[in-house]
Design an enzyme around this catalytic site. Structure first.
Site, short mmCIF file in Angstrom:
data_model
loop_
_atom_site.label_atom_id
_atom_site.label_comp_id
_atom_site.label_asym_id
_atom_site.label_seq_id
_atom_site.Cartn_x
_atom_site.Cartn_y
_atom_site.Cartn_z
CB SER A 141 6.32 -3.24 11.04
OG SER A 141 7.30 -3.33 12.05
CG HIS A 193 12.82 -12.95 17.06
ND1 HIS A 193 13.85 -12.17 17.55
CD2 HIS A 193 11.68 -12.22 17.21
CE1 HIS A 193 13.35 -11.02 17.99
NE2 HIS A 193 12.04 -11.02 17.79
CG HIS A 250 13.20 -3.96 12.61
ND1 HIS A 250 13.70 -2.70 12.33
CD2 HIS A 250 11.86 -3.80 12.78
CE1 HIS A 250 12.69 -1.83 12.34
NE2 HIS A 250 11.58 -2.47 12.61
CG ASN A 270 8.70 0.28 9.94
OD1 ASN A 270 8.96 1.48 9.94
ND2 ASN A 270 7.48 -0.18 10.06
NE ARG A 329 7.88 5.13 10.31
CZ ARG A 329 9.13 4.73 10.42
NH1 ARG A 329 9.45 3.50 10.11
NH2 ARG A 329 10.07 5.56 10.83
CG HIS A 346 26.33 -1.85 6.71
ND1 HIS A 346 25.68 -0.68 7.00
CD2 HIS A 346 26.36 -2.57 7.85
CE1 HIS A 346 25.33 -0.68 8.28
NE2 HIS A 346 25.74 -1.81 8.83
CG HIS A 388 18.41 1.32 29.27
ND1 HIS A 388 17.79 1.44 28.04
CD2 HIS A 388 18.33 0.01 29.60
CE1 HIS A 388 17.35 0.25 27.66
NE2 HIS A 388 17.66 -0.63 28.59
N GLY A 416 -4.34 3.44 19.75
CA GLY A 416 -5.34 2.38 19.88
C GLY A 416 -5.15 1.28 18.86
NE ARG A 435 -5.59 -8.17 16.04
CZ ARG A 435 -4.85 -9.26 15.86
NH1 ARG A 435 -3.62 -9.17 15.37
NH2 ARG A 435 -5.35 -10.46 16.15
#
Length: 307
Positions: free
Chosen positions: A98, A102, A112, A114, A116, A151, A181, A264, A266
């Site tokens: 990931s 900036h 960005h 990622n 997985r 794109h 929001h 849990g 890091r």
């Protein structure tokens, strides 16, 4: 020889580590002044670890974080099994790369990516596994040619896997990276996919690799084109304001952030996606007819950039 449906976990891990190394070396070369620190870590309560690599205060990149993690556990948190009850009582492994970049210059977009892999096993049944990931672009000052390039490369990554793949994952990205929001997209999108296991392991693994391999092809040309544009306090101030949206999305909606914190993970590695400097302003609105207003009116709208 791996049969079409037997997941090869070690092959996925090796690809991800190689991808991390390649991305870091190319970004450091582009920056030209700073390199990536290496921070190897283990989960406090056992069950895997990872390698976090961060470049700070470079000539081009204010902060670039590229994280590899590989975590295992005896069972998933309740939040993860609520929507997938078939995962309850299974051991799991999750691994991925990931990254968030900036840049200093407000004319260079934040990006960005990622990718997985997840697998959950139990002795008495077949493993449950899937791939996920994608990449997306968050400009502060929009350029149509950058959007078309981004794109176009996203589409190239998908083309060997079927004509409907790009439109489907482009739409998913537009819907996923959306701040409800604020009623606005985070940026101009790209690709987003999750729970991918159609067509067997080899097919899905090949697609994940294609997405990973196309990320820098999409991003570096944009960086190279925009990094030397002159800017002043106005542009920097707008960049810092817009970075606030990035923080809001990652802390409120991002699945990877929530999964990492709930299992849990890091904390330092999970939150390295956040920008080093950011501002919020009360009820701020861009000036009518300004370049800042154009971002909202033209670029923060779901758009078929390849039409």
């Amino acid at each position: 020889m791996n049969s079409n449906n037997t997941p090869d976990v070690s092959a996925v891990k090796q690809y991800l580590l190689n991808l991390q190394e390649d991305i870091c070396s190319q970004l450091a070369a582009e920056d030209g002044t700073e390199t990536f620190i290496r921070d190897e870590w283990q989960r406090e309560h056992g069950g895997g670890g990872g390698l976090t690599r961060v470049l700070s205060n470079g000539a081009v990149f204010e902060q670039a974080g590229v994280n590899f993690s590989h975590v295992q556990g005896k069972e998933l948190p309740a939040s993860a099994t609520a929507h997938r009850p078939e995962l309850a009582g299974r051991e799991f492994e999750a691994m991925g790369v990931s990254l968030v970049i900036h840049p200093h210059n407000p004319y260079v977009p934040t990006s960005h990516a990622n990718i997985r892999f997840f697998i959950a096993t139990r002795e008495d049944s077949d493993p449950i596994w899937w791939f996920g990931g994608g990449f997306d672009l968050t400009p502060y000052y929009g350029h149509r040619e950058d959007c078309v390039h981004w794109h176009s490369v996203a589409k190239q990554a998908c083309e060997p896997f079927g004509a409907n793949v790009y439109p489907r994952y482009k739409k998913w990205c537009d819907e996923y990276f959306f701040l409800k929001h604020r009623n606005e997209p985070r940026g101009i999108g790209g690709l987003f996919f999750d729970d991918l296991n159609e067509g067997g392991f080899d097919h899905c693994f090949a697609f994940m690799q294609s997405v990973g391999d196309h990320y820098l092809k999409a991003y570096l040309p944009v960086v190279q084109k925009r990094k030397d544009i002159e800017y002043g306090e106005r542009e920097r101030s707008f960049q810092l304001y817009r970075r606030g949206r990035y923080v809001e999305f990652n802390l409120v909606y991002d699945r990877g952030t929530l999964f990492g914190l709930q299992t849990g993970g890091r904390t330092e590695s999970i939150l390295m996606s956040l920008p080093p400097v950011v501002n919020w302003r009360y009820n701020w609105k861009p000036e009518a007819g300004s370049a800042e207003a154009e971002l909202y009116e033209v670029y923060l709208k779901p758009t078929d950039w390849l039409a």
